[in-house]
Scaffold this motif. Structure first.
Motif, PDB file in Angstrom:
ATOM      1  N   LEU A   1       0.816  -1.206   0.000  1.00  0.00           N
ATOM      2  CA  LEU A   1       0.000   0.000   0.000  1.00  0.00           C
ATOM      3  C   LEU A   1       0.858   1.269   0.000  1.00  0.00           C
ATOM      4  O   LEU A   1       0.466   2.287  -0.556  1.00  0.00           O
ATOM      5  N   ALA A   2       2.017   1.189   0.622  1.00  0.00           N
ATOM      6  CA  ALA A   2       2.902   2.357   0.642  1.00  0.00           C
ATOM      7  C   ALA A   2       3.376   2.703  -0.766  1.00  0.00           C
ATOM      8  O   ALA A   2       3.631   3.871  -1.078  1.00  0.00           O
ATOM      9  N   ARG A   3       3.460   1.685  -1.616  1.00  0.00           N
ATOM     10  CA  ARG A   3       3.872   1.923  -2.999  1.00  0.00           C
ATOM     11  C   ARG A   3       2.702   2.303  -3.889  1.00  0.00           C
ATOM     12  O   ARG A   3       2.897   2.976  -4.910  1.00  0.00           O
ATOM     13  N   ARG A   4       1.464   1.869  -3.484  1.00  0.00           N
ATOM     14  CA  ARG A   4       0.287   2.164  -4.299  1.00  0.00           C
ATOM     15  C   ARG A   4      -0.825   2.665  -3.390  1.00  0.00           C
ATOM     16  O   ARG A   4      -1.719   1.914  -3.000  1.00  0.00           O
ATOM     17  N   PRO A   5      -0.797   3.947  -3.028  1.00  0.00           N
ATOM     18  CA  PRO A   5      -1.815   4.481  -2.113  1.00  0.00           C
ATOM     19  C   PRO A   5      -3.222   4.287  -2.661  1.00  0.00           C
ATOM     20  O   PRO A   5      -3.458   4.354  -3.862  1.00  0.00           O
ATOM     21  N   VAL A   6      -4.142   4.032  -1.754  1.00  0.00           N
ATOM     22  CA  VAL A   6      -5.541   3.831  -2.129  1.00  0.00           C
ATOM     23  C   VAL A   6      -6.275   5.162  -2.108  1.00  0.00           C
ATOM     24  O   VAL A   6      -6.119   5.965  -1.191  1.00  0.00           O
ATOM     25  N   ASP A   7      -7.104   5.408  -3.138  1.00  0.00           N
ATOM     26  CA  ASP A   7      -7.966   6.595  -3.179  1.00  0.00           C
ATOM     27  C   ASP A   7      -9.232   6.272  -2.403  1.00  0.00           C
ATOM     28  O   ASP A   7     -10.094   5.537  -2.871  1.00  0.00           O
ATOM     29  N   SER A   8      -9.357   6.829  -1.201  1.00  0.00           N
ATOM     30  CA  SER A   8     -10.477   6.481  -0.323  1.00  0.00           C
ATOM     31  C   SER A   8     -11.811   6.987  -0.845  1.00  0.00           C
ATOM     32  O   SER A   8     -12.864   6.574  -0.382  1.00  0.00           O
ATOM     33  N   GLY A   9     -11.805   7.828  -1.833  1.00  0.00           N
ATOM     34  CA  GLY A   9     -13.067   8.369  -2.341  1.00  0.00           C
ATOM     35  C   GLY A   9     -13.666   7.552  -3.454  1.00  0.00           C
ATOM     36  O   GLY A   9     -14.709   7.903  -3.977  1.00  0.00           O
ATOM     37  N   ARG A  10     -13.031   6.458  -3.857  1.00  0.00           N
ATOM     38  CA  ARG A  10     -13.536   5.687  -4.988  1.00  0.00           C
ATOM     39  C   ARG A  10     -13.717   4.236  -4.557  1.00  0.00           C
ATOM     40  O   ARG A  10     -12.785   3.447  -4.508  1.00  0.00           O
ATOM     41  N   GLY A  11     -14.989   3.895  -4.247  1.00  0.00           N
ATOM     42  CA  GLY A  11     -15.288   2.570  -3.724  1.00  0.00           C
ATOM     43  C   GLY A  11     -14.939   1.444  -4.660  1.00  0.00           C
ATOM     44  O   GLY A  11     -14.472   0.385  -4.242  1.00  0.00           O
ATOM     45  N   ALA A  12     -15.130   1.658  -5.976  1.00  0.00           N
ATOM     46  CA  ALA A  12     -14.822   0.601  -6.932  1.00  0.00           C
ATOM     47  C   ALA A  12     -13.334   0.289  -6.913  1.00  0.00           C
ATOM     48  O   ALA A  12     -12.914  -0.860  -6.961  1.00  0.00           O
ATOM     49  N   ASP A  13     -12.528   1.333  -6.833  1.00  0.00           N
ATOM     50  CA  ASP A  13     -11.081   1.131  -6.784  1.00  0.00           C
ATOM     51  C   ASP A  13     -10.691   0.411  -5.498  1.00  0.00           C
ATOM     52  O   ASP A  13      -9.771  -0.403  -5.486  1.00  0.00           O
ATOM     53  N   LEU A  14     -11.355   0.755  -4.400  1.00  0.00           N
ATOM     54  CA  LEU A  14     -11.066   0.124  -3.125  1.00  0.00           C
ATOM     55  C   LEU A  14     -11.369  -1.374  -3.187  1.00  0.00           C
ATOM     56  O   LEU A  14     -10.601  -2.188  -2.683  1.00  0.00           O
ATOM     57  N   GLN A  15     -12.486  -1.723  -3.828  1.00  0.00           N
ATOM     58  CA  GLN A  15     -12.827  -3.135  -3.970  1.00  0.00           C
ATOM     59  C   GLN A  15     -11.800  -3.855  -4.828  1.00  0.00           C
ATOM     60  O   GLN A  15     -11.406  -4.991  -4.520  1.00  0.00           O
ATOM     61  N   GLY A  16     -11.369  -3.190  -5.888  1.00  0.00           N
ATOM     62  CA  GLY A  16     -10.351  -3.789  -6.744  1.00  0.00           C
ATOM     63  C   GLY A  16      -9.041  -3.978  -6.001  1.00  0.00           C
ATOM     64  O   GLY A  16      -8.374  -5.005  -6.156  1.00  0.00           O
ATOM     65  N   GLU A  17      -8.681  -2.986  -5.196  1.00  0.00           N
ATOM     66  CA  GLU A  17      -7.461  -3.084  -4.410  1.00  0.00           C
ATOM     67  C   GLU A  17      -7.556  -4.234  -3.412  1.00  0.00           C
ATOM     68  O   GLU A  17      -6.588  -4.975  -3.201  1.00  0.00           O
ATOM     69  N   ARG A  18      -8.730  -4.393  -2.813  1.00  0.00           N
ATOM     70  CA  ARG A  18      -8.936  -5.490  -1.856  1.00  0.00           C
ATOM     71  C   ARG A  18      -8.706  -6.843  -2.546  1.00  0.00           C
ATOM     72  O   ARG A  18      -8.014  -7.707  -2.013  1.00  0.00           O
ATOM     73  N   ARG A  19      -9.280  -7.020  -3.738  1.00  0.00           N
ATOM     74  CA  ARG A  19      -9.100  -8.286  -4.458  1.00  0.00           C
ATOM     75  C   ARG A  19      -7.635  -8.523  -4.819  1.00  0.00           C
ATOM     76  O   ARG A  19      -7.122  -9.631  -4.686  1.00  0.00           O
ATOM     77  N   ARG A  20      -6.979  -7.467  -5.265  1.00  0.00           N
ATOM     78  CA  ARG A  20      -5.576  -7.614  -5.651  1.00  0.00           C
ATOM     79  C   ARG A  20      -4.696  -7.982  -4.458  1.00  0.00           C
ATOM     80  O   ARG A  20      -3.778  -8.800  -4.561  1.00  0.00           O
ATOM     81  N   LEU A  21      -4.965  -7.369  -3.317  1.00  0.00           N
ATOM     82  CA  LEU A  21      -4.153  -7.638  -2.132  1.00  0.00           C
ATOM     83  C   LEU A  21      -4.388  -9.043  -1.585  1.00  0.00           C
ATOM     84  O   LEU A  21      -3.448  -9.708  -1.148  1.00  0.00           O
ATOM     85  N   VAL A  22      -5.637  -9.486  -1.608  1.00  0.00           N
ATOM     86  CA  VAL A  22      -5.926 -10.857  -1.157  1.00  0.00           C
ATOM     87  C   VAL A  22      -5.233 -11.856  -2.084  1.00  0.00           C
ATOM     88  O   VAL A  22      -4.631 -12.842  -1.625  1.00  0.00           O
ATOM     89  N   ALA A  23      -5.282 -11.591  -3.398  1.00  0.00           N
ATOM     90  CA  ALA A  23      -4.605 -12.475  -4.347  1.00  0.00           C
ATOM     91  C   ALA A  23      -3.090 -12.447  -4.135  1.00  0.00           C
ATOM     92  O   ALA A  23      -2.411 -13.474  -4.236  1.00  0.00           O
TER      93      ALA A  23
END
Length: 202
Positions: free
Chosen positions: A154-176
């Motif tokens: 996450l330190a290398r790829r900060p999450v945009d907290s204002g975009r829920g779709a991106d947050l969901q995508g980030e969650r899937r990528r991190l779990v994978a």
């Protein structure tokens, strides 16, 4: 160069790759008259020489060495004799190999305990060596290691907290990402959710 006793080499523990290459050089430079061991049979000598070449690249389990030598068409009896000599020289030891594998893969790749166990089984390491090598890693350690991996990502790829779709995508990528390192899905989701929540909190 002064000859080092094969028994002294045998007592050395936890040989890392550089130390292993140094030990191999000591074995190769030892005059035959300085050794307290009988000469190897010609076929076994060839197999032992091939084993030293393989070990010069990286430490290996005894199973790995045996399989590689057999695939190079060395006779099984010659391989047995060669491996016995390599063990006496202290250049192959599955207990040390397993411990070093766990330390290295945990430090460099962040592998989970389960992944490390599977990798060592694939290399033919006995279960009691595996159990001892991973004995200091429990579920809490795995959770902390997974959290460190996620925070670094996450330190290398900060999450945009204002975009829920991106947050969901980030969650899937991190779990994978954690799954590829052997972390169970439940633990991975728990860690990822906690780290994402911490990042997006005001």
């Amino acid at each position: 160069m002064g000859a080092q006793s094969p028994r002294a080499v045998e007592r050395e523990r936890s040989i890392d790759p550089e130390e292993l290459r140094t030990a191999i050089a000591a074995v190769e430079s030892r005059a035959s008259s300085s050794s307290d061991l009988p000469p190897l049979a010609p076929e076994a000598h060839e197999a032992a020489t091939a084993a030293l070449r393989l070990l010069r690249h990286r430490p290996r389990s005894e199973h790995e060495l045996r399989e590689r030598l057999l695939t190079k068409d060395h006779a099984p009896a010659a391989v047995d004799e060669a491996l016995e000599r390599v063990r006496i020289w202290g250049l192959v030891d599955d207990a040390d190999f397993a411990a070093e594998w766990v330390r290295g893969r945990r430090r460099r790749r962040g592998r989970s305990r389960g992944a490390l166990e599977r990798e060592l089984r694939e290399k033919g390491v006995a279960e009691f060596h595996i159990a001892r090598a991973v004995s200091d890693i429990d579920e809490t350690d795995d959770r902390e290691q997974a959290a460190e991996l996620v925070r670094a990502r996450l330190a290398r790829r900060p999450v945009d907290s204002g975009r829920g779709a991106d947050l969901q995508g980030e969650r899937r990528r991190l779990v994978a990402f954690l799954a590829r390192r052997g972390y169970p899905t439940g633990l991975a989701m728990t860690v990822v959710n906690a780290e994402l929540a911490a990042q997006v909190s005001p």
